[in-house]
Motif scaffolding. Structure first.
Motif, PDB file in Angstrom:
ATOM      1  N   ARG A   1       8.814  -1.664  -3.899  1.00  0.00           N
ATOM      2  CA  ARG A   1       7.562  -1.064  -3.424  1.00  0.00           C
ATOM      3  C   ARG A   1       6.769  -2.109  -2.638  1.00  0.00           C
TER       4      ARG A   1
ATOM      5  N   ALA B   1       5.426  -5.050  -3.132  1.00  0.00           N
ATOM      6  CA  ALA B   1       5.766  -6.472  -3.150  1.00  0.00           C
ATOM      7  C   ALA B   1       7.216  -6.689  -2.719  1.00  0.00           C
TER       8      ALA B   1
ATOM      9  N   GLU C   1      16.383  -1.119  -6.671  1.00  0.00           N
ATOM     10  CA  GLU C   1      15.250  -0.281  -7.110  1.00  0.00           C
ATOM     11  C   GLU C   1      15.784   0.783  -8.054  1.00  0.00           C
ATOM     12  N   LYS C   2      15.138   0.924  -9.214  1.00  0.00           N
ATOM     13  CA  LYS C   2      15.649   1.922 -10.167  1.00  0.00           C
ATOM     14  C   LYS C   2      15.248   3.352  -9.786  1.00  0.00           C
TER      15      LYS C   2
ATOM     16  N   SER D   1      -4.540   4.739  -5.769  1.00  0.00           N
ATOM     17  CA  SER D   1      -5.534   5.378  -4.905  1.00  0.00           C
ATOM     18  C   SER D   1      -5.257   5.010  -3.443  1.00  0.00           C
ATOM     19  N   HIS D   2      -4.207   4.249  -3.198  1.00  0.00           N
ATOM     20  CA  HIS D   2      -3.582   4.114  -1.870  1.00  0.00           C
ATOM     21  C   HIS D   2      -4.305   3.255  -0.842  1.00  0.00           C
ATOM     22  N   TYR D   3      -5.496   2.757  -1.156  1.00  0.00           N
ATOM     23  CA  TYR D   3      -6.269   2.142  -0.076  1.00  0.00           C
ATOM     24  C   TYR D   3      -5.667   0.817   0.383  1.00  0.00           C
TER      25      TYR D   3
ATOM     26  N   ARG E   1       1.664   7.134  -1.667  1.00  0.00           N
ATOM     27  CA  ARG E   1       2.715   6.147  -1.944  1.00  0.00           C
ATOM     28  C   ARG E   1       4.111   6.696  -1.629  1.00  0.00           C
TER      29      ARG E   1
ATOM     30  N   VAL F   1      17.990  -2.712 -13.063  1.00  0.00           N
ATOM     31  CA  VAL F   1      18.440  -4.034 -13.519  1.00  0.00           C
ATOM     32  C   VAL F   1      18.258  -4.101 -15.032  1.00  0.00           C
TER      33      VAL F   1
ATOM     34  N   ASP G   1       2.467  -7.142  -8.691  1.00  0.00           N
ATOM     35  CA  ASP G   1       1.936  -6.921 -10.046  1.00  0.00           C
ATOM     36  C   ASP G   1       2.689  -7.726 -11.091  1.00  0.00           C
TER      37      ASP G   1
ATOM     38  N   ALA H   1      -9.119  -1.883  -5.715  1.00  0.00           N
ATOM     39  CA  ALA H   1      -8.047  -1.420  -4.822  1.00  0.00           C
ATOM     40  C   ALA H   1      -7.424  -2.566  -4.015  1.00  0.00           C
TER      41      ALA H   1
ATOM     42  N   GLY I   1      -4.471  -4.351  -5.117  1.00  0.00           N
ATOM     43  CA  GLY I   1      -3.102  -4.721  -5.510  1.00  0.00           C
ATOM     44  C   GLY I   1      -2.083  -4.654  -4.384  1.00  0.00           C
ATOM     45  N   ILE I   2      -2.140  -3.614  -3.554  1.00  0.00           N
ATOM     46  CA  ILE I   2      -1.147  -3.457  -2.485  1.00  0.00           C
ATOM     47  C   ILE I   2      -1.330  -4.582  -1.467  1.00  0.00           C
TER      48      ILE I   2
END
Ligand SMILES: Cc1cc2nc3c(=O)[nH]c(=O)nc-3n(C[C@H](O)[C@H](O)[C@H](O)COP(=O)(O)OP(=O)(O)OC[C@H]3O[C@@H](n4cnc5c(N)ncnc54)[C@H](O)[C@@H]3O)c2cc1C
Length: 395
Positions: A10, A12, A31-32, A42-44, A100, A124, A283, A293, A295-296
């Motif tokens: 995602r 990161a 990616e699982k 919240s996508h910002y 997302r 994994v 994360d 907001a 994290g992304i």
């Protein structure tokens, strides 16, 4: 044998994999989930994140996705209302809040276009160690068999519940208790800017996203989680009515189009960032309350920083160690400021903030610079310049 294996595709993982591949490395991205798949958000995208997408050549894909352009921000707290917007970065003046299931596939496709081998539906299960060094991963394939692949560096971009952190014993070097619980949904017929409303104990976030929908989000103190989760919808609506009555009226002429989503599980920590043969991004290394907001955007910043610092040093033991140490140090600068900022807002005690913001009213340049501290266009140190300090003293 790969140069790099990245776990998690995602915000990161995909940019990290893409940037390593653009440096000429052979990269496997595991990616699982199977995309497109939604996740809590919240996508910002703050301006700093938008600018990185632009540098990476992916911003046009977001623009073309139907994500509504955002050029105006409103904050309203007790006794104060300010409006304005972040200063530009790289000449960009517009931000977005893409769903997302829109953003994450665009990032993964960017990685694939750079030459990354991307395998979805691959969970994994374990890391492979030789002596004390991580040398690979063991994972389940979609067909149900288990495979092992080896790499010079394994990147844990696998989120708050990171398997890489668990298996390497990456301990928390900073941690704080959980602070808020949040619920949100998507509404039609509620046209909006990027809007924030606050009163003691409540925070409201409003973001225009894809498909002409508006995300309407509430934050409550973590201590209220058990009460609210038993009766979410009345608590959600009451938060709007009592914190942002004008917005509540707008909601009454719109319609909620999806279920209520939420979480009371938002940890606050920094983990040890690296060790022999492994490193954490996003994360997995630093999680904080989602109220600001960030994290992304920070996952993007970390992907850029990690890959820039490693550059052509991946196969030189001493140089790689020093690059990883510098990466961890950089987290202690800007990311730590944003972490402290998030904890501060997540206290849901607006008094100190609103007292300062009242003094900015009528000074648009300072208001825009205030919004820019969160967007990444202005550091906290630059925000508190001599002119502002004089204004605050006068008040
Ligand atoms: C309610 C809420 C609202 C938020 N709003 C915003 C916002 O508006 N703006 C913002 O910037 N940030 C926001 N955030 C934060 C943001 O969502 C995260 O910081 C961001 O998603 C982190 O990205 P990541 O890639 O590090 O981790 P994740 O998004 O958690 O991705 C990790 C990936 O790793 C995969 N994975 C995990 N374990 C394995 C395994 N063993 N094998 C294979 N794959 C694995 C997972 O399937 C997942 O796809 C919000 C968070 C929450 C909870």
């Amino acid at each position: 044998m790969y140069d790099v294996i990245v776990i998690g595709a995602r915000c990161a993982g995909s940019p990290t994999a893409m940037l390593f591949a653009r440096q000429g490395y052979r990269v496997l991205l595991l990616e699982k989930a199977r995309f497109p798949q939604d996740t809590l958000s919240s996508h910002y995208l703050h301006m700093q994140g938008v600018a990185l997408l632009n540098r990476w050549g992916l911003l046009d894909r977001i623009r073309d996705s139907g994500a509504q352009p955002i050029t105006h921000q409103v904050y309203q707290g007790p006794g104060v209302r300010i409006e304005g917007f972040s200063l530009p970065i790289d000449g960009l003046t517009t931000t977005y809040a893409p769903r997302r299931y829109v953003l994450d596939p665009i990032l993964a496709e960017g990685a694939v276009a750079a030459g990354v081998e991307f395998r979805q539906g691959c969970a994994v299960k374990d890391l492979v160690f030789e002596d004390d060094r991580v040398v690979g991963v063991r994972y389940a394939t979609p067909g149900g068999t288990e495979t092992t692949d080896r790499a010079r560096l394994v990147v844990g971009a696998d989120g708050m519940r990171s398997l890489v952190a668990r298996k390497t014993g990456a301990e928390n070097v900073i941690e704080h208790p959980r602070m808020t619980t949040t619920y949100y949904s998507y509404w039609s017929g509620v046209p909006a800017d990027f809007e924030l409303y606050e009163r003691p104990g409540r925070w409201i976030g409003v973001l225009p996203t894809n498909d002409d929908l508006t995300l309407l989000m509430t934050y409550f103190p973590q201590a209220d989680y058990n009460d609210i989760r038993k009766n979410v919808e009345p608590a959600y609506l009451e938060a709007f009515r009592s914190t942002a009555p004008e917005l509540y009226e707008r909601m009454r002429s719109g319609r909620r189009e999806e279920q209520l989503y939420g979480t009371g599980h938002q940890e606050n920590y920094f983990r040890r960032a690296y060790g022999p043969g492994w490193v954490l991004v996003g994360d997995a290394v630093n999680h904080k309350d989602s109220i600001t907001a960030r994290g992304i955007t920070e996952a993007f910043v970390q992907a850029q920083s990690l890959t820039d610092l490693i550059g052509d040093r991946l196969h030189d033991d001493a140089a790689l160690r020093s690059a990883l140490r510098r990466y961890e140090n950089e987290l202690g600068n800007e990311a730590l400021n944003h972490y402290q900022g998030a904890l501060n807002v997540a206290e849901l005690k607006p008094e100190g903030r609103t007292e300062m913001l009242r003094k900015l009213v009528g000074h648009q340049e300072h208001i825009d610079r205030y919004f820019s501290t969160l967007s990444g266009a202005c550091s906290i140190d630059d925000f508190y310049n001599d002119e502002l300090l004089t204004l605050l003293d006068q008040g």
